[in-house]
Design an enzyme around this catalytic site. Structure first.
Site, mmCIF file in Angstrom:
data_model
loop_
_atom_site.group_PDB
_atom_site.id
_atom_site.type_symbol
_atom_site.label_atom_id
_atom_site.label_comp_id
_atom_site.label_asym_id
_atom_site.label_seq_id
_atom_site.Cartn_x
_atom_site.Cartn_y
_atom_site.Cartn_z
ATOM 1 N N ARG A 82 0.842 -1.172 -0.085
ATOM 2 C CA ARG A 82 0.008 -0.022 0.104
ATOM 3 C C ARG A 82 0.761 1.187 0.101
ATOM 4 N NH1 ARG A 82 -3.340 -1.832 -2.141
ATOM 5 N NH2 ARG A 82 -5.591 -2.450 -1.526
ATOM 6 N N GLU A 99 -2.485 7.988 -6.027
ATOM 7 C CA GLU A 99 -2.521 7.242 -7.183
ATOM 8 C C GLU A 99 -3.842 7.667 -8.243
ATOM 9 O OE1 GLU A 99 -2.772 3.089 -6.569
ATOM 10 O OE2 GLU A 99 -0.713 3.050 -5.632
ATOM 11 N N HIS A 139 0.632 0.052 -9.961
ATOM 12 C CA HIS A 139 0.075 -0.777 -9.133
ATOM 13 C C HIS A 139 -0.363 -2.245 -9.724
ATOM 14 C CE1 HIS A 139 -2.926 -0.758 -5.411
ATOM 15 N NE2 HIS A 139 -2.593 -1.763 -5.733
#
Length: 524
Positions: A231, A260, A278
């Site tokens: 994370r 993000e 990601h």
């Protein structure tokens, strides 16, 4: 038929599973928050990935929503406290993309060890800088895991296959589990000092935010290489850049960022830095797995009451649910009864299971008791938000289990403590039917259903006749009649099921009868 909205792109097998299980499903992706607010009230379930943001504002409009299912691990895009307060179960699929994420972490470790992205760019640019890219072997190096749960344990397994030494920092890692997965459990300072590679595999919480802070990064071994596929927010990104610029950190690879999509970052272009967008869960297998799992979990919940991988509710498998349902129904009625009959602030609720009931998962039973109890005070309460409401009101909740059988094969006792002492109600099951067997220490058997009249009176001849006459004159029809007493000529309890709700006028009539100490209307 329950109705589910799939609001993010998902493997089509998810919708297929919903339909096969008898759940109506709409696949509508790309909605704005306002568009989602306009339609969410028509759905019992919401299946999402990472794009849809389930905010408190969205949940305010979700008048029928019972479950949110996240196809993946992270639920940063779901306001779990708001969902819990609303009584909405939040589920994720923590195992569907575990291997994929672990493999991505290993891939980034290799990329850092051999500087693969930069070597690729250099070679394709027509250079042949063989002497520039001097890497390191991973064999015999020490890997430090921050977080040794499901994904971390898979990374440990793969790293041991590469002949790495694996150490782990995880407050929840038991010594037995550490031995099982082949790691050495250490504190954080030890990990920082010893690790040649560090990978992070922990959720983002108040305790883990910036766990690799500037201070902790300074404690790392010179030449360390760091990978984060968990994370954004676990690493202080500015401090990470400073460590790379100074040469203290040999390399870092991030798949996740604080912001993000990460369209820009001071880390971009820094020598020794590798980034991916990601991609931890981005494999065909993982996307199929999480889509199938979230659909199966949500269908189990909506059709059979099964609760799997819930983040705000005790787990209850679809196999457990049929066995627990009658107990949960009884528990809710007993909680409702003691709630209706208790005056004054309750400081403790105790749930005591005995005999066969003690062999079952106690959490759903406890949640059902609390839901029944608190519903007498708050209308918008269910098994999801009841434990949260109890905690917020300072109510201590105790669970007691006695495996031996007493007078009954199975028994459930609910007791509440107030300033006036403790009072309890007790029930059992006959088949799947719940039945009251004791009320405030008095043996009395009754089915708890519909409107009921509760009367405490002096045990004296003629009282039942006078009560029957009064009810008859008031036009009240008695369905069932249950009587109990502590001793002859002492205090007696009457529970009568009647056809209509107890009115204020009826209570006044009953209270006026000689010998009546208490009269109340109950509803189940």
């Amino acid at each position: 038929m329950p109705k589910v909205l799939i609001s993010d792109k998902m493997d089509p097998r998810a919708a297929q599973i919903f339909r096969e299980r008898g759940v109506e499903v709409d696949e509508i992706t790309g909605k704005t928050p306002d568009e989602l607010k306009a339609v969410i009230g028509g759905y019992d379930g919401l299946a999402i990935r990472s794009s849809t943001k389930v905010t408190a504002a969205i949940l305010e409009h979700a008048t029928n929503l019972k479950v949110v299912g996240r196809a993946g691990i992270g639920v940063d895009n779901v306001d779990i406290p708001a969902a819990s307060a609303k009584g909405v179960v939040v589920m994720n699929t923590p195992f569907g993309n575990s291997i994929t994420t672990a493999e991505h972490a290993i891939a980034l470790m290799f990329a850092l060890a051999r500087d693969l992205p930069e070597a690729d760019r250099s070679t394709q640019a027509g250079k042949w800088e063989k002497n520039r890219f001097m890497g390191v072997e991973m064999t015999a190096k020490t890997l430090g895991l921050i977080g040794a749960g499901n994904i971390g344990s898979i990374v440990a397994d793969r790293a041991r296959g590469l002949k790495m030494k694996v150490i782990a920092y995880d407050p929840f890692l038991t010594p037995e589990r550490a031995i099982e997965i082949g790691v050495e459990k250490v504190d954080l300072d030890t990990l920082l000092a010893r690790a040649d590679f560090i990978t992070l595999h922990t959720p983002l919480t108040d305790q883990t935010r910036n766990i690799l802070s500037a201070e902790n990064l300074a404690r790392t071994k010179k030449g360390v290489r760091i990978v984060n596929c968990a994370r954004g927010g676990l690493i202080d990104e500015a401090a990470l850049k400073a460590g790379l610029d100074s040469g203290h950190i040999a390399g870092a690879a991030l798949d996740v960022f604080v912001e993000e999509p990460a369209k820009q970052s001071p880390l971009f272009g820094t020598p020794g830095f590798i980034s991916t967008p990601h991609l931890g869960a981005s494999t065909t297998e993982a996307q199929v797995n999480v889509a199938i799992q979230v659909a199966e979990q949500m269908a189990d919940f909506l059709m059979a009451g099964g609760i799997t991988n819930a983040l705000n509710m005790p787990s209850l498998s679809a196999e457990e649910a049929p066995k627990l349902k009658p107990y949960m129904a009884l528990a809710e009625k007993l909680g409702g009864m003691v709630g209706q009959l208790t005056t004054g602030a309750v400081t403790r609720v105790s749930i005591h299971t005995e005999g066969a009931a003690a062999e079952l998962n106690p959490k759903p039973i406890t949640s059902a008791v609390l839901a029944g109890f608190l519903r007498t005070q708050t209308a918008t309460v269910n098994m999801v938000n009841a434990p949260l409401l109890a905690r917020d009101r300072g109510i201590e909740v105790r669970e007691i289990r006695t495996e031996r059988e007493g007078d009954y094969h199975t028994l459930l006792r609910v007791a509440v403590k107030t300033a006036d002492g403790e009072r309890s109600v007790v029930g059992t099951l006959f088949g799947d039917a719940g039945r009251l067997v004791e009320l405030f220490g008095i043996k009395v058997e009754a089915d708890l259903a519909g409107p009921m009249l509760y009367v405490v009176n002096e045990d004296a001849p003629g009282f039942i006749g006078r009560l029957g006459t009064a009810l008859g004159e008031a036009g009240v029809n008695i369905g069932t009649f249950h009587l109990g007493r502590r001793q002859a000529a002492g205090e007696a309890v009457l529970l009568l099921s009647i056809d209509e709700p107890v009115t204020t006028e009826l209570l006044a009539t009953v209270k006026a009868l000689p010998g009546v100490k208490t009269a109340m209307g109950l509803s189940f």
